[in-house]
Design a protein around this motif. Structure first.
Motif, PDB file in Angstrom:
ATOM      1  N   GLY A 282      49.279-101.389  34.171  1.00  0.00           N
ATOM      2  CA  GLY A 282      49.036-101.002  35.554  1.00  0.00           C
ATOM      3  C   GLY A 282      47.721-101.546  36.078  1.00  0.00           C
ATOM      4  N   ALA A 283      46.682-101.487  35.244  1.00  0.00           N
ATOM      5  CA  ALA A 283      45.365-101.979  35.652  1.00  0.00           C
ATOM      6  C   ALA A 283      45.382-103.489  35.882  1.00  0.00           C
ATOM      7  N   ILE A 284      46.057-104.229  35.020  1.00  0.00           N
ATOM      8  CA  ILE A 284      46.109-105.684  35.159  1.00  0.00           C
ATOM      9  C   ILE A 284      46.878-106.075  36.415  1.00  0.00           C
ATOM     10  N   TYR A 285      48.054-105.477  36.607  1.00  0.00           N
ATOM     11  CA  TYR A 285      48.837-105.795  37.804  1.00  0.00           C
ATOM     12  C   TYR A 285      48.073-105.422  39.078  1.00  0.00           C
ATOM     13  N   LYS A 286      47.368-104.298  39.054  1.00  0.00           N
ATOM     14  CA  LYS A 286      46.597-103.872  40.232  1.00  0.00           C
ATOM     15  C   LYS A 286      45.519-104.898  40.564  1.00  0.00           C
ATOM     16  N   ARG A 287      44.864-105.422  39.538  1.00  0.00           N
ATOM     17  CA  ARG A 287      43.809-106.411  39.760  1.00  0.00           C
ATOM     18  C   ARG A 287      44.387-107.761  40.195  1.00  0.00           C
ATOM     19  N   SER A 293      47.391-110.434  46.753  1.00  0.00           N
ATOM     20  CA  SER A 293      48.070-109.648  47.796  1.00  0.00           C
ATOM     21  C   SER A 293      49.591-109.741  47.690  1.00  0.00           C
ATOM     22  N   ASP A 294      50.077-109.965  46.483  1.00  0.00           N
ATOM     23  CA  ASP A 294      51.522-110.048  46.257  1.00  0.00           C
ATOM     24  C   ASP A 294      52.088-108.641  46.083  1.00  0.00           C
ATOM     25  N   ILE A 295      52.971-108.226  46.998  1.00  0.00           N
ATOM     26  CA  ILE A 295      53.499-106.862  47.006  1.00  0.00           C
ATOM     27  C   ILE A 295      54.263-106.541  45.726  1.00  0.00           C
ATOM     28  N   GLU A 296      55.014-107.493  45.194  1.00  0.00           N
ATOM     29  CA  GLU A 296      55.794-107.242  43.984  1.00  0.00           C
ATOM     30  C   GLU A 296      54.886-106.955  42.792  1.00  0.00           C
ATOM     31  N   THR A 297      53.726-107.592  42.774  1.00  0.00           N
ATOM     32  CA  THR A 297      52.756-107.308  41.710  1.00  0.00           C
ATOM     33  C   THR A 297      52.229-105.876  41.833  1.00  0.00           C
ATOM     34  N   LEU A 298      51.966-105.459  43.060  1.00  0.00           N
ATOM     35  CA  LEU A 298      51.528-104.082  43.293  1.00  0.00           C
ATOM     36  C   LEU A 298      52.601-103.093  42.835  1.00  0.00           C
ATOM     37  N   LEU A 325      50.040 -96.106  45.328  1.00  0.00           N
ATOM     38  CA  LEU A 325      51.010 -95.731  46.362  1.00  0.00           C
ATOM     39  C   LEU A 325      50.355 -95.758  47.743  1.00  0.00           C
ATOM     40  N   ASP A 326      49.103 -95.333  47.827  1.00  0.00           N
ATOM     41  CA  ASP A 326      48.374 -95.398  49.097  1.00  0.00           C
ATOM     42  C   ASP A 326      48.248 -96.836  49.576  1.00  0.00           C
ATOM     43  N   VAL A 327      47.927 -97.732  48.644  1.00  0.00           N
ATOM     44  CA  VAL A 327      47.789 -99.147  48.996  1.00  0.00           C
ATOM     45  C   VAL A 327      49.121 -99.711  49.494  1.00  0.00           C
ATOM     46  N   LEU A 328      50.203 -99.366  48.793  1.00  0.00           N
ATOM     47  CA  LEU A 328      51.524 -99.861  49.191  1.00  0.00           C
ATOM     48  C   LEU A 328      51.926 -99.292  50.550  1.00  0.00           C
ATOM     49  N   SER A 329      51.579 -98.051  50.795  1.00  0.00           N
ATOM     50  CA  SER A 329      51.893 -97.431  52.080  1.00  0.00           C
ATOM     51  C   SER A 329      51.258 -98.208  53.227  1.00  0.00           C
ATOM     52  N   ASN A 330      50.034 -98.687  53.010  1.00  0.00           N
ATOM     53  CA  ASN A 330      49.331 -99.444  54.055  1.00  0.00           C
ATOM     54  C   ASN A 330      49.792-100.888  54.142  1.00  0.00           C
TER      55      ASN A 330
END
Length: 418
Positions: A282-287, A293-298, A325-330
């Motif tokens: 999760g940490a690696i994908y988040k970074r 800014s790739d949504i699928e990575t998020l 989830l907050d980031v994806l919501s925005n």
């Protein structure tokens, strides 16, 4: 923290000196019955090794002898022949339980079992005598370590004097004879152990020291070496991936992709159930998302954190899940997805607040209260409970956090709305 002086079987090892062989997992391991993760190296260094050496034994743990050529023969020989065997089954590690079974089948006595106070004791062992201790997860408290050293030392002294039968097999079946290994074979194995250099344990301890100095590039090389010696040990792969992305070499994005490749040896999105691996993924994908800014990575980050939170119930993982989830919501263009993410992040934070508040009320604080306060503060800030948030923030700041801990807390704290 006081530095730890490591000692290993030396070239001058006296073959007549008593040996204690320790059976346990090493590094960070998770007990899936409770969801808790333990750093078992701290148990070995702070409890087992000092007590054993004070009792006059040479202390050997499995990772101090492992390499591709000697592992099987030396392992079985020590399980059968070692004057004392200590088994820490805190996370019910399958290898430790298997090796304990071999010892119980081979020798009627001189076997001691340790376990953290949480979690279940296997039915077949619930009649055995245990040394129960309290592990904080990341470490063993100084007072607890000192008391457990004394208890373990006294237990060793008692079994040397009384020689009680501790093997269930020898307890219930009369007339059995202990297994034997020839002294010549055993002496040859001990001689080889005396000559070994660069034990896996030594390599991993050097890597940990470099990590405390933020030398992640050199630490990554040592974890890679440890992983090459024990390719099936997930902890070494996790640490190799962690140090690789923290090194940010040759660039931040490249180091993240390299870390993901390393972690792919033990991680896939559908089947992985280890909370440490899921948290790291999760940490690696988040970074990676923060650089691309790739949504699928998020979404891959959210998937990893979600699985980790469901499996472990860990509030830190849950907070990361809610934050993503907050980031994806925005970031999402899908209105329904925006609404779902906001609702889910709010629900998760309410769960976290309820869980931590209950633990603090019951004083069931096996983890550092400092991070409980920090997590409560951030959850309350996100939910708009400003008074509760500021109260817990002050409790966190009054717990003498280090600089990097304050920085981590601030990264999760929501930015004021303008």
């Amino acid at each position: 923290m006081q530095s730890i002086k490591l000692s290993y079987p030396s070239r001058a090892m006296n073959m007549k000196q008593k040996l204690c062989f320790t059976i346990m997992g090493f590094g960070k391991k998770t007990d899936y019955s409770t969801g808790r993760t333990y750093d078992l190296d701290k148990t070995y260094l702070n409890i087992i090794k000092p007590a054993v050496e004070n009792a006059g034994y040479i202390s050997i743990r499995a990772d101090e002898i492992q390499d591709s050529s000697l592992i099987d023969k030396s392992m079985y020989a020590l399980l059968i022949k070692a004057e004392l065997v200590i088994a820490d089954i805190t996370t019910l590690n399958p290898n430790a339980l298997y090796e304990l079974g071999i010892r119980h089948a081979a020798r009627p006595n001189y076997t001691i079992i340790l376990k953290d106070k949480d979690g279940k004791i296997p039915f077949d062992l619930d009649h055995n005598r245990f040394l129960i201790y309290t592990h904080l997860g990341d470490d063993v408290g100084a007072t607890e370590a000192k008391e457990c050293q004394e208890r373990l030392l006294n237990l060793i002294t008692d079994i040397e004097k009384q020689k009680p039968v501790d093997s269930p097999l020898f307890t219930f079946l009369e007339g059995l004879n202990p297994h034997q290994i020839s002294q010549t074979d055993y002496d040859q194995i001990i001689s080889k152990l005396s000559e070994k250099e660069g034990h896996v344990f030594a390599v991993s301890e050097k890597a940990k020291l470099l990590m405390t100095k933020n030398d992640f590039a050199d630490a990554a090389l040592l974890w890679e070496k440890a992983s090459s010696l024990l390719p099936d040990e997930h902890y070494f792969i996790q640490q190799h991936a962690l140090c690789t992305y923290k090194s940010e070499l040759p660039s931040k994005e490249t180091s993240l992709l390299s870390a993901l490749t390393i972690l792919s040896k033990i991680y896939n999105q559908e089947d992985t159930n280890d909370p440490e691996t899921l948290g790291l993924a999760g940490a690696i994908y988040k970074r990676i998302y923060s650089t691309t800014s790739d949504i699928e990575t998020l979404k891959s980050s959210i998937n990893a954190y979600k699985r980790g939170y469901i499996i472990s119930g860990d509030y830190y993982t849950g907070e990361n899940y809610a934050s993503c989830l907050d980031v994806l919501s925005n970031a999402s263009a899908d209105v329904e997805e925006q609404v779902y993410c906001k609702y889910q992040s709010k629900t998760i934070r309410k769960e976290i607040i309820s869980d931590i508040t209950k633990k603090l009320f019951l004083d069931d604080t096996s983890q550092d209260k400092k991070w409980m306060y920090a997590t409560l503060a951030n959850c309350h800030f996100h939910l708009g409970n400003i008074t509760d948030a500021e109260t817990n923030e002050q409790l966190f700041l009054s717990s003498s956090p280090e600089g990097w801990e304050i920085e981590t807390y601030q990264q999760h704290k929501p930015k004021p709305q303008i």
